[in-house]
Design an enzyme around this catalytic site. Sequence first.
Site, short mmCIF file in Angstrom:
data_model
loop_
_atom_site.label_atom_id
_atom_site.label_comp_id
_atom_site.label_asym_id
_atom_site.label_seq_id
_atom_site.Cartn_x
_atom_site.Cartn_y
_atom_site.Cartn_z
N CYS A 108 38.15 68.12 35.55
CA CYS A 108 36.88 68.07 36.23
C CYS A 108 36.05 67.11 35.30
CB CYS A 108 36.15 69.42 36.40
SG CYS A 108 35.47 69.93 34.74
N CYS A 128 35.43 68.77 31.71
CA CYS A 128 36.73 68.66 30.65
C CYS A 128 37.01 67.28 30.33
CB CYS A 128 37.76 69.45 31.32
SG CYS A 128 37.28 71.04 31.65
N HIS A 157 36.74 76.80 30.91
CA HIS A 157 37.81 76.23 31.56
C HIS A 157 38.96 75.98 30.40
CE1 HIS A 157 36.17 73.84 35.36
NE2 HIS A 157 35.65 75.35 35.29
N GLU A 202 40.78 73.55 29.59
CA GLU A 202 40.90 72.41 28.51
C GLU A 202 39.73 72.68 27.43
OE1 GLU A 202 40.34 72.37 31.84
OE2 GLU A 202 40.90 70.49 32.59
#
Lengths: 150, 150
Positions: free
Chosen positions: A76, A79, A46, A48
């Site tokens: 999410c 993260c 992801h 992040e």
Amino acid sequence: MELALEEAELAFREDEVPVGAVVVMSGKVVGRGRNRRERLRLVTSHAEIEAIQKASRTLGTWRLENCDIYVTLEPCPMCAGAIIQARIKRLVFGAYDPKGGAAGGVVDLLGQKLFNHRVDVIGGILEERCSQTLKKYFTIKRNAEKRRGG
Amino acid sequence: MELALEEAELAFREDEVPVGAVVVMSGKVVGRGRNRRERLRLVTSHAEIEAIQKASRTLGTWRLENCDIYVTLEPCPMCAGAIIQARIKRLVFGAYDPKGGAAGGVVDLLGQKLFNHRVDVIGGILEERCSQTLKKYFTIKRNAEKRRGG
């Protein structure tokens, strides 16, 4: 957030859910990341996480205590958890994610001091542009599915 | 869980908080991991993330739908989030973490269907041995601090 949007735009062109993130320390960018889950076949890729990993490499430490993170979408739980683990000071995000967000959307892992670190959170910055990028992506995906009769 | 404990033991010898994890599919180990946060200077190098990344590489996909994960310690929010993202079917963990756990310790991200995936959770397996490894590590650390006058 403009830089995070640039990263999201790159993810879009790579046919990934367009999310971008930037880690900043004292006004200086120390890590940029974008969602590369499909390309790398890793759930951990992801935006992040990618930005945090790059910032850790730039600064030579996993402690990002004096850093802020800018993300185009509400993080999410994975993260948000990484943001807590890295002791990041402040999270600034664009679009809200009522279905998957861990900064208030579904749960709030960051604002309260549930864990050993609390993160300052500001949501809704450049919200319209951040969510437009995502909407555009999902519209294209849905139309492609329809054409395939899916 | 024996294999996860072996990984924790390796982390212990590397002077890391001793946590180990193993991802299993149809009775076969597809990924092993141990905490390497200090060595790699990455917050994301928790045992679970390392094991998930290895399993994704072994299987060539980020979707670990038919996999179970065995961890010596209740996962933190980051790792619980990664378990959800990877669609892992079942989490089996050893020691409970009332201060940092995201499988009921502080929050429960897994058992309820808060997100788009629910994970079956079994805690307390080989609990005594899993928590003894951690206690031994922290006792050594505290004694070393005392000797330094910390």
